[in-house]
Design a protein around this motif. Sequence first.
Motif, short mmCIF file in Angstrom:
data_model
loop_
_atom_site.label_atom_id
_atom_site.label_comp_id
_atom_site.label_asym_id
_atom_site.label_seq_id
_atom_site.Cartn_x
_atom_site.Cartn_y
_atom_site.Cartn_z
N PRO A 1 0.83 -1.22 0.00
CA PRO A 1 0.00 0.00 0.00
C PRO A 1 0.86 1.26 0.00
CG PRO A 1 0.11 -0.92 2.21
CD PRO A 1 0.90 -1.84 1.32
N ARG A 2 0.38 2.30 -0.68
CA ARG A 2 1.02 3.61 -0.59
C ARG A 2 0.87 4.14 0.83
NH1 ARG A 2 3.94 4.53 -5.33
NH2 ARG A 2 2.59 4.48 -7.19
N GLY A 3 1.72 5.07 1.20
CA GLY A 3 1.64 5.67 2.53
C GLY A 3 0.30 6.29 2.81
N LYS A 4 -0.31 6.93 1.79
CA LYS A 4 -1.60 7.60 1.97
C LYS A 4 -2.70 6.58 2.31
CE LYS A 4 -2.74 7.49 -2.98
NZ LYS A 4 -3.07 8.29 -4.18
N VAL A 5 -2.55 5.35 1.79
CA VAL A 5 -3.54 4.30 2.07
C VAL A 5 -3.41 3.85 3.52
CG1 VAL A 5 -4.30 1.96 1.48
CG2 VAL A 5 -3.57 3.54 -0.33
N ILE A 6 -2.18 3.70 3.99
CA ILE A 6 -1.94 3.29 5.37
C ILE A 6 -2.50 4.33 6.34
CG2 ILE A 6 -0.14 2.80 7.08
CD1 ILE A 6 1.58 1.77 4.73
N LYS A 7 -2.35 5.63 5.98
CA LYS A 7 -2.86 6.70 6.84
C LYS A 7 -4.39 6.74 6.84
CE LYS A 7 1.08 9.85 6.46
NZ LYS A 7 1.54 11.18 5.97
N LYS A 8 -4.98 6.49 5.68
CA LYS A 8 -6.43 6.63 5.52
C LYS A 8 -7.21 5.48 6.17
CE LYS A 8 -9.94 7.33 1.91
NZ LYS A 8 -10.19 7.46 0.44
N TYR A 9 -6.64 4.27 6.12
CA TYR A 9 -7.35 3.10 6.63
C TYR A 9 -6.59 2.49 7.80
CZ TYR A 9 -9.64 3.57 2.10
OH TYR A 9 -10.31 4.06 1.00
N ASN A 10 -7.33 2.14 8.85
CA ASN A 10 -6.69 1.55 10.03
C ASN A 10 -6.10 0.18 9.71
OD1 ASN A 10 -7.33 3.69 11.71
ND2 ASN A 10 -9.37 2.86 12.16
N LYS A 11 -6.78 -0.56 8.82
CA LYS A 11 -6.34 -1.92 8.53
C LYS A 11 -6.78 -2.31 7.14
CE LYS A 11 -6.37 -6.58 10.51
NZ LYS A 11 -6.80 -7.44 11.63
N ILE A 12 -5.98 -3.16 6.50
CA ILE A 12 -6.36 -3.76 5.23
C ILE A 12 -6.78 -5.20 5.51
CG2 ILE A 12 -5.57 -4.45 2.93
CD1 ILE A 12 -3.62 -2.12 3.00
N TYR A 13 -7.97 -5.56 5.04
CA TYR A 13 -8.52 -6.89 5.32
C TYR A 13 -8.42 -7.80 4.10
CZ TYR A 13 -10.78 -4.78 9.42
OH TYR A 13 -11.03 -4.15 10.61
N VAL A 14 -8.32 -9.09 4.36
CA VAL A 14 -8.56 -10.07 3.32
C VAL A 14 -9.99 -9.84 2.82
CG1 VAL A 14 -8.94 -12.52 2.84
CG2 VAL A 14 -6.95 -11.80 4.17
N GLY A 15 -10.17 -9.82 1.51
CA GLY A 15 -11.48 -9.53 0.92
C GLY A 15 -11.63 -8.10 0.47
N ASP A 16 -10.73 -7.22 0.90
CA ASP A 16 -10.79 -5.84 0.44
C ASP A 16 -10.60 -5.78 -1.08
OD1 ASP A 16 -11.38 -4.12 2.54
OD2 ASP A 16 -9.31 -4.05 3.27
N ILE A 17 -11.38 -4.93 -1.72
CA ILE A 17 -11.22 -4.68 -3.16
C ILE A 17 -10.39 -3.42 -3.30
CG2 ILE A 17 -12.41 -4.24 -5.33
CD1 ILE A 17 -14.82 -5.73 -4.15
N VAL A 18 -9.22 -3.55 -3.91
CA VAL A 18 -8.25 -2.46 -3.93
C VAL A 18 -8.02 -1.95 -5.35
CG1 VAL A 18 -7.09 -3.20 -1.83
CG2 VAL A 18 -6.34 -4.14 -4.02
N ILE A 19 -7.70 -0.67 -5.44
CA ILE A 19 -7.38 -0.01 -6.71
C ILE A 19 -5.90 0.32 -6.70
CG2 ILE A 19 -7.88 1.97 -8.19
CD1 ILE A 19 -10.60 2.18 -6.71
N GLY A 20 -5.23 0.06 -7.79
CA GLY A 20 -3.80 0.35 -7.83
C GLY A 20 -3.18 0.17 -9.19
N LYS A 21 -1.85 0.10 -9.20
CA LYS A 21 -1.09 -0.08 -10.43
C LYS A 21 -0.17 -1.29 -10.28
CE LYS A 21 -0.87 4.91 -11.31
NZ LYS A 21 0.03 6.08 -11.46
N ILE A 22 0.09 -1.94 -11.38
CA ILE A 22 1.02 -3.07 -11.37
C ILE A 22 2.36 -2.58 -11.92
CG2 ILE A 22 1.49 -5.38 -12.26
CD1 ILE A 22 -1.59 -5.73 -12.43
N GLU A 23 3.36 -2.60 -11.07
CA GLU A 23 4.70 -2.13 -11.45
C GLU A 23 5.71 -3.21 -11.11
OE1 GLU A 23 5.33 1.53 -9.38
OE2 GLU A 23 3.67 2.59 -10.40
N ASN A 24 6.40 -3.71 -12.13
CA ASN A 24 7.41 -4.76 -11.93
C ASN A 24 6.84 -5.96 -11.17
OD1 ASN A 24 9.44 -3.17 -13.19
ND2 ASN A 24 9.69 -2.03 -11.26
N ASP A 25 5.64 -6.37 -11.57
CA ASP A 25 4.96 -7.51 -10.97
C ASP A 25 4.57 -7.29 -9.51
OD1 ASP A 25 4.28 -9.32 -12.83
OD2 ASP A 25 5.71 -10.87 -12.26
#
Length: 495
Positions: A239-263
Amino acid sequence: MIIAIDGPAGSGKSAIAKKLSSILNLKYVETGALYRAIAYYILKNNIQNYENFSFLKNLKIEQKFINGSPRTFINDEDITDLIRSEEIGNLASIISKYKEVRDFLIDLQRELAKDGAVVEGRDISTVVLPYADYKFFITASVEERAKRRYEQLKDKGITYEEVLENIKLRDKLDSEREISPLKISREAFVIDTTDLSEEEVVEKILEIINKKLKIGTIISREGQKLLVFSSNKTFRAFPRGKVIKKYNKIYVGDIVIGKIENDIFIIEDIKERKNVILRPPIANVSKVILLFTIVEPEFSSIQLDKLLCAYESLGIDIIIAFNKIEIAPKNELEKLVEIYKSCGYDVIGISVKEKINLDKLLSKIKGDLVVLAGPSGVGKSSLIKELTGMDIRIGELSIKTKRGTQTTTEVKLYSIDNETFIADTPGFSKIDLKLIMKKEDVKNYFREFRNYKCAFSNCLHIKEEGCAIKLALSDGKINNKRYENYLKILSKFDI
């Protein structure tokens, strides 16, 4: 590049797909026209008994691109301008629920898209092209969609009210059909066009494509190590730093938006969660399969009723599956199926070993994130292995106790396909009801109680004279064993 666009009738997806195809210099495939072509043929030839679909063998449907626009042909006749009536549209929606029709057209749709295209329809992201490079779900309010369709059809003497009712009917038919219902792909970017112009929607889509954004599902978390499933591949995720700040926790089952960089899947944001089960932690659960057996191990009605209470309180759709039906006494199985069906539950008998009714079970969970709960030894790991094809470790059944040894120790999602995930973990079967509800709430989660209105607002349905539930029980309208289990569950709140 393949772009899949889904959405309900009148959402504007056709116009948007055409503009995108022109801007990106990609072929435009209108799959709805293919279904309309079959409906046109049925009506033109006055085929009354069309539901056997034997006439399909006589059809040659094509979509040709003339001067940059798609033209639809049936048996070499250009019918592009003849298939736009509401009558044909409604029949197309009706016949699209049949497996024979969808199977007849699916190969044609994939062939049309294989070299790159913008493809729009109702099940493109979920069924036809599940591995499309980009997926979008275009929607709008039903009133706005009716208004747009009315503007197209008002010269034909139809009223807005008629169009609105037609749109509502189409929505119902499309979303409730058993085969390939209209669903939002978990990897789709959802765009509500109610208050947007076509140009603004196209701009949003191009921004997503230009940024190379992707959507994935968190399938595993071990400490800080995250795995994401996206486009039929598994990636290590950060996760980007902004994601860590925004959300207390990332759960299994979370639907995430992002980019694929170097696999590596770089998480830019998390989509809004439908729900979160905290014990064990998992997000966006849409269904639970409560897996039990009649024998080996012996059926426990109190355990099933406790789990039903728990998942009812969480608002999660429930499927009761009885495994090992090949060795179950037939009369006992039929009795239990009848009891729980009469309470309003979806109940199915299966055999993982003999592969009985697994296809029916799979059809019930298509496109869902499903948790699997039940006692040890009922075949949870075996079921996951059969549904996913993955080599999952399966516990040995104890000869002495006829109960399985526990083999799963953490939350993990297994992909059945790009849209369907199943989880197995001990915690799903060991929910403490006292942690998720109050004693007075338990009565709300016995479905059959809802059929009777008790005169006492705070009635626990135990000793109160004139209680509607007690009267129904004495009349044989409520199952005695279910009621006994209700009392047992209540008693645990006093300990």
